[in-house]
Write a protein that holds these residues in place. Structure first.
Motif, PDB file in Angstrom:
ATOM      1  N   ALA A 218      11.291 -29.196   3.922  1.00 14.44           N
ATOM      2  CA  ALA A 218      12.301 -28.438   3.086  1.00 14.44           C
ATOM      3  C   ALA A 218      11.742 -27.323   2.148  1.00 14.44           C
ATOM      4  CB  ALA A 218      11.525 -29.573   1.815  1.00 14.44           C
ATOM      5  N   ALA A 219      10.706 -26.768   2.539  1.00  9.10           N
ATOM      6  CA  ALA A 219      10.287 -25.215   2.654  1.00  9.10           C
ATOM      7  C   ALA A 219      10.586 -24.971   3.383  1.00  9.10           C
ATOM      8  CB  ALA A 219       8.576 -25.700   2.263  1.00  9.10           C
ATOM      9  N   LEU A 220      10.640 -24.948   4.620  1.00  8.95           N
ATOM     10  CA  LEU A 220      11.372 -23.735   5.329  1.00  8.95           C
ATOM     11  C   LEU A 220      12.639 -24.035   5.322  1.00  8.95           C
ATOM     12  CD1 LEU A 220      10.079 -22.832   7.883  1.00  8.95           C
ATOM     13  CD2 LEU A 220      10.465 -24.639   9.133  1.00  8.95           C
ATOM     14  N   GLY A 221      13.479 -24.946   5.281  1.00  8.23           N
ATOM     15  CA  GLY A 221      15.153 -24.852   4.942  1.00  8.23           C
ATOM     16  C   GLY A 221      15.053 -24.332   3.528  1.00  8.23           C
ATOM     17  N   ALA A 222      14.532 -24.113   2.442  1.00  8.89           N
ATOM     18  CA  ALA A 222      14.532 -23.440   1.489  1.00  8.89           C
ATOM     19  C   ALA A 222      14.452 -21.687   1.556  1.00  8.89           C
ATOM     20  CB  ALA A 222      13.956 -23.591   0.129  1.00  8.89           C
ATOM     21  N   ALA A 223      13.598 -21.692   2.117  1.00  2.00           N
ATOM     22  CA  ALA A 223      13.288 -20.343   2.859  1.00  2.00           C
ATOM     23  C   ALA A 223      14.086 -20.119   4.026  1.00  2.00           C
ATOM     24  CB  ALA A 223      11.562 -19.884   3.568  1.00  2.00           C
ATOM     25  N   PHE A 224      14.535 -20.513   4.612  1.00  2.00           N
ATOM     26  CA  PHE A 224      15.477 -20.140   5.796  1.00  2.00           C
ATOM     27  C   PHE A 224      16.784 -20.061   5.026  1.00  2.00           C
ATOM     28  CE2 PHE A 224      18.600 -20.865   9.094  1.00  2.00           C
ATOM     29  CZ  PHE A 224      17.465 -20.517  10.394  1.00  2.00           C
ATOM     30  N   GLN A 225      17.563 -20.804   4.400  1.00  2.00           N
ATOM     31  CA  GLN A 225      18.534 -20.682   3.144  1.00  2.00           C
ATOM     32  C   GLN A 225      19.040 -19.335   2.575  1.00  2.00           C
ATOM     33  OE1 GLN A 225      21.912 -22.059   4.183  1.00  2.00           O
ATOM     34  NE2 GLN A 225      21.959 -20.389   2.890  1.00  2.00           N
ATOM     35  N   ILE A 226      17.902 -18.974   1.646  1.00  2.00           N
ATOM     36  CA  ILE A 226      17.528 -17.344   1.013  1.00  2.00           C
ATOM     37  C   ILE A 226      17.880 -16.637   1.893  1.00  2.00           C
ATOM     38  CG2 ILE A 226      15.780 -16.262  -0.458  1.00  2.00           C
ATOM     39  CD1 ILE A 226      14.810 -19.555  -1.398  1.00  2.00           C
ATOM     40  N   ARG A 227      17.005 -16.663   3.335  1.00  2.00           N
ATOM     41  CA  ARG A 227      16.835 -15.282   4.460  1.00  2.00           C
ATOM     42  C   ARG A 227      18.143 -15.026   4.532  1.00  2.00           C
ATOM     43  NH1 ARG A 227      14.799 -10.747   5.166  1.00  2.00           N
ATOM     44  NH2 ARG A 227      14.993 -10.232   6.642  1.00  2.00           N
ATOM     45  N   ASP A 228      19.421 -17.000   5.318  1.00  2.00           N
ATOM     46  CA  ASP A 228      20.769 -16.125   5.429  1.00  2.00           C
ATOM     47  C   ASP A 228      21.184 -15.703   4.267  1.00  2.00           C
ATOM     48  OD1 ASP A 228      19.645 -16.929   8.066  1.00  2.00           O
ATOM     49  OD2 ASP A 228      21.760 -19.009   7.354  1.00  2.00           O
ATOM     50  N   ASP A 229      20.872 -15.954   3.646  1.00  2.00           N
ATOM     51  CA  ASP A 229      21.834 -15.160   2.450  1.00  2.00           C
ATOM     52  C   ASP A 229      21.568 -13.882   2.151  1.00  2.00           C
ATOM     53  OD1 ASP A 229      22.753 -17.309   1.016  1.00  2.00           O
ATOM     54  OD2 ASP A 229      21.911 -17.720  -0.311  1.00  2.00           O
ATOM     55  N   MET A 230      19.938 -13.398   2.384  1.00  2.00           N
ATOM     56  CA  MET A 230      20.104 -12.274   2.645  1.00  2.00           C
ATOM     57  C   MET A 230      20.661 -11.307   3.551  1.00  2.00           C
ATOM     58  SD  MET A 230      15.931 -12.238   1.230  1.00  2.00           S
ATOM     59  CE  MET A 230      15.853 -10.701   1.230  1.00  2.00           C
ATOM     60  N   LEU A 231      20.489 -12.076   4.528  1.00  2.00           N
ATOM     61  CA  LEU A 231      20.805 -11.104   5.816  1.00  2.00           C
ATOM     62  C   LEU A 231      22.790 -11.090   5.819  1.00  2.00           C
ATOM     63  CD1 LEU A 231      18.815 -12.469   8.750  1.00  2.00           C
ATOM     64  CD2 LEU A 231      18.968 -10.799   7.580  1.00  2.00           C
ATOM     65  N   ASP A 232      23.241 -11.971   4.795  1.00  2.00           N
ATOM     66  CA  ASP A 232      24.838 -12.103   4.919  1.00  2.00           C
ATOM     67  C   ASP A 232      25.090 -10.746   4.068  1.00  2.00           C
ATOM     68  OD1 ASP A 232      26.887 -13.014   5.363  1.00  2.00           O
ATOM     69  OD2 ASP A 232      27.635 -12.957   2.977  1.00  2.00           O
ATOM     70  N   VAL A 233      23.865  -9.670   3.298  1.00  2.00           N
ATOM     71  CA  VAL A 233      24.132  -8.782   2.593  1.00  2.00           C
ATOM     72  C   VAL A 233      23.544  -7.736   3.441  1.00  2.00           C
ATOM     73  CG1 VAL A 233      23.584  -7.539   0.137  1.00  2.00           C
ATOM     74  CG2 VAL A 233      24.267 -10.054   0.206  1.00  2.00           C
ATOM     75  N   LEU A 234      22.701  -7.779   3.820  1.00  2.00           N
ATOM     76  CA  LEU A 234      20.912  -6.135   4.543  1.00  2.00           C
ATOM     77  C   LEU A 234      21.352  -6.431   5.973  1.00  2.00           C
ATOM     78  CD1 LEU A 234      18.042  -7.733   2.182  1.00  2.00           C
ATOM     79  CD2 LEU A 234      20.244  -6.068   1.365  1.00  2.00           C
ATOM     80  N   SER A 235      22.057  -6.973   6.884  1.00  2.00           N
ATOM     81  CA  SER A 235      21.758  -6.847   8.593  1.00  2.00           C
ATOM     82  C   SER A 235      23.267  -6.635   8.567  1.00  2.00           C
ATOM     83  CB  SER A 235      21.503  -9.007   9.136  1.00  2.00           C
ATOM     84  OG  SER A 235      21.477  -8.229   9.974  1.00  2.00           O
ATOM     85  N   THR A 236      23.516  -6.078   9.781  1.00  2.00           N
ATOM     86  CA  THR A 236      24.756  -5.993  10.693  1.00  2.00           C
ATOM     87  C   THR A 236      25.885  -6.594  11.045  1.00  2.00           C
ATOM     88  OG1 THR A 236      23.973  -5.353  12.758  1.00  2.00           O
ATOM     89  CG2 THR A 236      23.723  -3.429  10.657  1.00  2.00           C
ATOM     90  N   LEU A 258      22.627 -14.078  -7.336  1.00  2.00           N
ATOM     91  CA  LEU A 258      21.987 -14.750  -8.588  1.00  2.00           C
ATOM     92  C   LEU A 258      20.768 -14.023  -8.870  1.00  2.00           C
ATOM     93  CD1 LEU A 258      21.796 -18.795  -7.929  1.00  2.00           C
ATOM     94  CD2 LEU A 258      23.318 -17.403 -10.291  1.00  2.00           C
ATOM     95  N   TYR A 259      20.320 -14.079  -7.595  1.00  2.00           N
ATOM     96  CA  TYR A 259      18.392 -12.498  -8.060  1.00  2.00           C
ATOM     97  C   TYR A 259      18.516 -11.460  -7.883  1.00  2.00           C
ATOM     98  CZ  TYR A 259      17.758 -17.751 -10.153  1.00  2.00           C
ATOM     99  OH  TYR A 259      18.049 -18.962 -10.044  1.00  2.00           O
ATOM    100  N   GLY A 260      19.818 -11.175  -6.679  1.00  2.00           N
ATOM    101  CA  GLY A 260      18.796  -9.532  -5.800  1.00  2.00           C
ATOM    102  C   GLY A 260      17.797  -9.599  -4.501  1.00  2.00           C
ATOM    103  N   GLU A 261      18.069  -8.919  -4.307  1.00  2.00           N
ATOM    104  CA  GLU A 261      16.761  -8.391  -2.801  1.00  2.00           C
ATOM    105  C   GLU A 261      15.601  -8.954  -3.299  1.00  2.00           C
ATOM    106  OE1 GLU A 261      15.625  -5.677   0.481  1.00  2.00           O
ATOM    107  OE2 GLU A 261      17.256  -5.027  -0.754  1.00  2.00           O
ATOM    108  N   GLU A 262      14.832  -8.574  -3.987  1.00  2.00           N
ATOM    109  CA  GLU A 262      13.780  -8.547  -4.449  1.00  2.00           C
ATOM    110  C   GLU A 262      13.282  -9.624  -4.934  1.00  2.00           C
ATOM    111  OE1 GLU A 262      10.168  -5.983  -7.349  1.00  2.00           O
ATOM    112  OE2 GLU A 262      12.195  -6.169  -7.549  1.00  2.00           O
ATOM    113  N   LYS A 263      13.568 -10.265  -5.845  1.00  2.00           N
ATOM    114  CA  LYS A 263      13.244 -11.732  -5.992  1.00  2.00           C
ATOM    115  C   LYS A 263      13.540 -12.856  -5.508  1.00  2.00           C
ATOM    116  CE  LYS A 263      13.501 -15.783  -9.154  1.00  2.00           C
ATOM    117  NZ  LYS A 263      14.677 -16.022 -10.991  1.00  2.00           N
ATOM    118  N   CYS A 264      14.550 -12.471  -4.525  1.00  2.00           N
ATOM    119  CA  CYS A 264      14.704 -13.300  -3.458  1.00  2.00           C
ATOM    120  C   CYS A 264      13.693 -13.441  -2.122  1.00  2.00           C
ATOM    121  CB  CYS A 264      16.218 -13.235  -2.585  1.00  2.00           C
ATOM    122  SG  CYS A 264      17.352 -13.836  -2.978  1.00  2.00           S
TER     123      CYS A 264
END
Length: 299
Positions: A218-236, A258-264
């Protein structure tokens, strides 16, 4: 210097272990759905997505949890690959025009773009069915097979990825953290947690280890998804192997919106820390290293 040598040793050991896991996974998957039958094009479509690459994180988790729980991890390879079949089915269906309507997945054309929508739907359906057949045909004791199948069914059904995908398709969903956490816990986290619990079940370990496994997943999955959301904005697109910015284009509520890059980034760090702590309780440096590496991935 001693700490640096120890760190280098651990990194080398991690690399060797994950390479062993991935080699066993790929060998098993390569041997599937090769028959020369009238439905060969369906087999080709199933193999196209099943063998399209990816990190194989979910099946690797199954094998490592089996190992640390005292089981023979090689005996759990069919369980791990069954999980990957369900994961692949979910990606094929997720990319369909009636869902996210994506053209690229892992840098390749999506299944329906190559084989047509009808065949893509059937390829996903067949992969899900064959996943359970793979578990039930394995050589482990019947009780372990049944427990693994139950974990996978829970993750795949209305309380897991199907329920999460349905929530993701709703118009005007609530724009709050509780909603998105629930959605992503089903759509992404459920299969990662199941991967961990299936490894415990394959080893024949008990409820205490299962609970730790589910918490780690659950912890790994939550972190994984938030990182996915970040990459959809920050990656190429080149790094991700699929279009970026699709969440914003479709007006989806995400952790980034909801929160932006820093809080994510802070949330990913906190959840990764929890996963590392749980890996310590489980006695697995491998799981701690895996969580740390996934927290700053670029694809």
């Amino acid at each position: 210097a001693r700490r640096q040598k120890r760190s280098m040793y651990e990194m080398s050991e991690f690399h060797d272990q994950i390479a062993r896991y991935r080699a066993a996974i790929e060998a098993f998957l390569q041997a599937q759905f090769c028959q020369e039958l009238p439905q060969k094009r369906l087999f080709d479509a199933m193999r196209y997505s099943l063998l399209a690459g990816g990190k194989r994180i979910r099946p690797v988790l199954t094998l490592e949890f089996c190992r640390i729980c005292g089981g023979d991890w090689q005996s759990a390879v069919p369980f791990a690959c069954a999980l990957e079949m369900v994961h692949t089915y979910s990606l094929i269906h997720d990319d369909l025009p009636c869902m996210d309507d994506d053209d690229l997945r892992r840098g390749k054309l999506t299944n329906h773009k190559v084989y047509g929508e009808c065949t893509a739907v059937l390829a996903g359906d067949a992969l899900q069915a064959e996943a359970f057949g793979t578990i039930l045909r394995s050589e482990l004791p019947a009780e372990r097979r049944a427990r693994c199948a139950e974990h996978l069914a829970n993750a795949a059904g209305v309380d897991g990825i199907c329920g999460g995908q349905f929530m993701d398709m709703l118009e005007d969903p609530p724009a709050d953290e509780a909603w998105i956490a629930d959605l992503q816990g089903r759509k992404t986290g459920s299969l990662l947690s199941a991967a961990c619990a299936m490894g415990v079940a394959a080893a024949g370990a008990g409820e205490e280890k299962t609970e730790l496994a589910l918490r780690y997943g659950a912890a790994l999955g939550a972190a994984f998804q938030i990182r996915d959301d970040m990459l959809d904005v920050l990656s190429t697109e080149a790094e991700l192997g699929k279009p970026i910015g699709s969440d914003a284009e479709e007006g989806k509520v995400t952790f980034m919106s909801l929160y932006g890059e820093e809080k994510c980034a802070s949330m990913v760090a906190r959840l990764t820390g929890l996963a590392v702590e749980l890996a310590g309780e489980l006695g697995s440096d491998f799981l701690a290293e895996l969580a740390s590496r996934l927290s700053d991935r670029r694809s």
